[in-house]
Design an enzyme around this catalytic site. Structure first.
Site, mmCIF file in Angstrom:
data_model
loop_
_atom_site.group_PDB
_atom_site.id
_atom_site.type_symbol
_atom_site.label_atom_id
_atom_site.label_comp_id
_atom_site.label_asym_id
_atom_site.label_seq_id
_atom_site.Cartn_x
_atom_site.Cartn_y
_atom_site.Cartn_z
ATOM 1 N N ASP A 71 0.220 -41.888 21.300
ATOM 2 C CA ASP A 71 1.200 -41.275 22.192
ATOM 3 C C ASP A 71 0.490 -40.768 23.444
ATOM 4 O OD1 ASP A 71 -0.192 -39.069 21.191
ATOM 5 O OD2 ASP A 71 1.334 -38.733 19.650
ATOM 6 N N ASP A 73 0.065 -37.683 26.316
ATOM 7 C CA ASP A 73 0.313 -36.301 26.724
ATOM 8 C C ASP A 73 0.001 -36.187 28.200
ATOM 9 O OD1 ASP A 73 0.824 -35.697 24.079
ATOM 10 O OD2 ASP A 73 -1.243 -35.099 23.675
ATOM 11 N N ASP A 147 -11.552 -29.173 22.693
ATOM 12 C CA ASP A 147 -12.622 -29.129 21.703
ATOM 13 C C ASP A 147 -13.847 -29.993 22.043
ATOM 14 O OD1 ASP A 147 -10.986 -31.329 21.251
ATOM 15 O OD2 ASP A 147 -10.602 -30.899 19.141
HETATM 16 P P1 ATP Z 1 -4.840 -37.869 18.092
HETATM 17 O O1 ATP Z 1 -3.512 -37.573 18.703
HETATM 18 O O2 ATP Z 1 -5.312 -39.246 18.211
HETATM 19 O O3 ATP Z 1 -4.932 -37.353 16.716
HETATM 20 P P2 ATP Z 1 -5.744 -35.994 20.013
HETATM 21 O O4 ATP Z 1 -7.106 -35.709 20.551
HETATM 22 O O5 ATP Z 1 -4.700 -36.432 20.969
HETATM 23 O O6 ATP Z 1 -5.935 -37.045 18.861
HETATM 24 P P3 ATP Z 1 -4.035 -33.815 19.441
HETATM 25 O O7 ATP Z 1 -3.999 -32.963 18.227
HETATM 26 O O8 ATP Z 1 -2.869 -34.655 19.794
HETATM 27 O O9 ATP Z 1 -5.316 -34.728 19.249
HETATM 28 O O10 ATP Z 1 -4.424 -32.863 20.643
HETATM 29 C C1 ATP Z 1 -4.336 -33.225 21.989
HETATM 30 C C2 ATP Z 1 -5.481 -32.608 22.762
HETATM 31 O O11 ATP Z 1 -5.441 -31.188 22.650
HETATM 32 C C3 ATP Z 1 -6.860 -33.014 22.264
HETATM 33 O O12 ATP Z 1 -7.291 -34.215 22.821
HETATM 34 C C4 ATP Z 1 -7.703 -31.842 22.690
HETATM 35 O O13 ATP Z 1 -8.018 -31.942 24.053
HETATM 36 C C5 ATP Z 1 -6.751 -30.663 22.526
HETATM 37 N N1 ATP Z 1 -6.895 -30.054 21.203
HETATM 38 C C6 ATP Z 1 -6.206 -30.350 20.081
HETATM 39 N N2 ATP Z 1 -6.582 -29.591 19.043
HETATM 40 C C7 ATP Z 1 -7.530 -28.765 19.514
HETATM 41 C C8 ATP Z 1 -8.332 -27.748 18.921
HETATM 42 N N3 ATP Z 1 -8.198 -27.424 17.640
HETATM 43 N N4 ATP Z 1 -9.205 -27.100 19.716
HETATM 44 C C9 ATP Z 1 -9.326 -27.417 21.032
HETATM 45 N N5 ATP Z 1 -8.636 -28.379 21.614
HETATM 46 C C10 ATP Z 1 -7.742 -29.059 20.890
HETATM 47 MG MG MG Z 2 -2.582 -36.759 20.519
#
Ligand code: ATP
Ligand code: MG
Length: 462
Positions: A71, A73, A147
């Site tokens: 997806d 963001d 993160d």
């Molecule tokens: P995916 O959606 O593929 O699981 P993602 O990196 O997009 O991976 P999300 O949980 O959708 O993970 O989070 C979106 C963004 O928000 C991350 O890329 C990161 O920049 C930030 N983020 C998410 N969780 C955390 C966390 N626990 N601590 C710090 N930043 C975070």
């Molecule tokens: Mg994501």
């Protein structure tokens, strides 16, 4: 006090400690078509209204790594209210941290306002406008609160450039997972980051930076303080990442499985348990990668099955009748694990449906197979039986018979039926209570080691 003062001076004084690197398309390799039309349109609309807006986080990371993002963001300097006003089909969600869901065609984009880390005493005053609990910040603040360096990348669909404050593109190209800031402090702030480290490294085949890796073993127990609903979300992401086998392997190596999957230890102790779970995870990985449907109910049914079997066997040994014993075993396992894992009621219902249909596969006479095949959950229950057969816990002969039965025409099916040793005559008004359809057909099964055993004569009424 002094540290606070220094921090304040430092924050105010330019240049910033993390100058942004603006990386052109030829160096990061993202093709504009890789970004969904909805994400592009959302960024354009915001930019045309005078705001900054970028695709951010996982999608940028995945595109650079050559993967298709799940997806998209968007991060912007517009406040949620400003975003809301620009898109007719949008709504503000979340209370503590408001974000806006923008609907574009069939897509839903998550649009969040640049946010600063939640550092009570300094950031609120200096960097953020505080609105309810929202702490807005600059784009640089927004990058710093993320993160890993590879998750702090901002892609501008208009110029095609990536904005990189923490050398995320370099790390991604070198296949290294590095934390922004001090890993120990960041794990303490949010222990879920340890699980995320494992998931990203398995999914993108990254090497963990030694600083990211080293504290995990000793800090693993902090996972226990994470609210179970959050753990559940993270666990779903992990199990449905398409790399669950690799993730679980790495979690075990790092001693993280105890907090995340307390049940894994229990399962792995059961004979055939580990084989069964690993087969189930491998099967899920294949399905995800082939874009096939998967369900949490099915996967959790596999994860907990051997615990149910063990519990059920114990009860039967103690003289409890098989059917009520199965119900009690299921409820007990779901009560303990369900609470730890925050399994929702709906998912628990799906899990039970799959389990309850298993004993009914043993019944191959009379009308039972015809009724079973009509069950709404038959397909899932059948997939489950296949895994049981593959792991050696159910007989392959039984699985083969059901495959043939499904493929056969009606006349052939009649010929396939096994002699039904249960009472032939139907006794009206007896033998079945409402809501016990599954249980009424249940027969004892043969757990561990009885792969080729012939099922005992069914003893139920039907
Ligand atoms: P995916 O959606 O593929 O699981 P993602 O990196 O997009 O991976 P999300 O949980 O959708 O993970 O989070 C979106 C963004 O928000 C991350 O890329 C990161 O920049 C930030 N983020 C998410 N969780 C955390 C966390 N626990 N601590 C710090 N930043 C975070
Ligand atoms: Mg994501």
């Amino acid at each position: 006090m002094i540290r606070k003062l220094l921090r304040r001076i430092f924050k105010r004084g330019e240049p910033s400690p993390h100058p942004v690197e603006i990386i052109p398309a030829e160096r990061h390799g993202i093709r504009p078509e890789g970004v969904s039309p909805g994400a592009r349109r959302t960024c354009e609309t915001l930019q045309q209204a005078g705001h900054r807006a970028y695709v951010v986080g996982g999608a940028v990371r995945d595109l650079i790594a050559g993967r298709q993002p799940k997806d998209f963001d968007v991060a912007t300097d517009a406040t949620p209210d400003e975003v809301r006003r620009l898109f007719r089909r949008s709504r503000i969600i979340g209370r503590r941290f408001q974000i806006v869901h923008v609907m574009q065609g069939g897509e839903t984009l998550e649009v969040s306002t640049f946010r600063a880390a939640h550092d009570e005493d300094t950031l609120k005053v200096e960097h953020g406008r505080v609105l309810r609990d929202n702490v807005w910040g600059s784009m640089e603040d927004d990058a710093a609160r993320r993160d890993f360096t590879i998750n702090a990348l901002y892609y501008d669909p208009t110029s095609g450039s990536v904005f990189d404050y923490h050398h995320g593109v370099r790390d991604l190209q070198r296949k290294t997972l590095r934390m922004i800031g001090d890993p120990r402090a960041r794990y303490r702030e949010d222990p879920v980051r340890m699980l995320r480290a494992v998931r990203f490294s398995a999914k993108l085949d990254l090497r963990l930076d030694p600083m990211v890796q080293a504290p995990i073993r000793e800090m693993a127990e902090l996972i226990e303080n994470v609210p179970s609903s959050r753990l559940f979300d993270e666990m779903l992401k992990l199990l449905f990442s398409g790399h669950a086998v690799e993730c679980v392997k790495r979690l075990r190596e790092d001693g993280l499985h105890q907090g995340l999957l307390p049940l894994l230890d229990v399962i792995f102790e059961q004979p055939l348990g580990e084989k069964f779970v690993m087969l189930a995870l491998a099967d899920t990985d294949l399905r995800i990668r082939a874009d096939k449907r998967t369900s949490p109910g099915f996967l959790f049914a596999t994860l907990l099955w051997h615990e149910v079997l063990a519990n059920w066997e114990k009860r039967k040994k103690n003289g409890e009748p098989a059917v009520p014993a199965l119900h009690t075993a299921m409820d007990e396992v779901l009560d303990t694990q369900g609470e730890k894992l925050a399994i929702t009621r709906r998912i628990a219902g799906d899990i039970k449906d799959i389990w309850l249909l298993q004993p009914r596969f043993e019944k191959r006479g009379g009308r039972a197979p015809f009724r079973l095949i009509e069950q709404q959950r038959f397909r899932a229950a059948w997939d489950f039986l296949l895994l049981r057969a593959k792991s050696g816990e159910a007989s392959q002969e039984l699985a083969d018979w059901w495959l043939a039965f499904q493929e056969a025409g009606n006349a052939e099916r009649e010929e396939m039926l096994k002699p039904d040793s249960g009472p032939k005559k139907r006794r009206r008004g007896r033998g079945r209570k409402t809501g016990e359809a599954g249980a009424a057909d249940a027969v004892p099964m043969h757990p561990a080691g009885a792969a080729d055993a012939v099922p005992p004569a069914p003893t139920f009424k039907d």
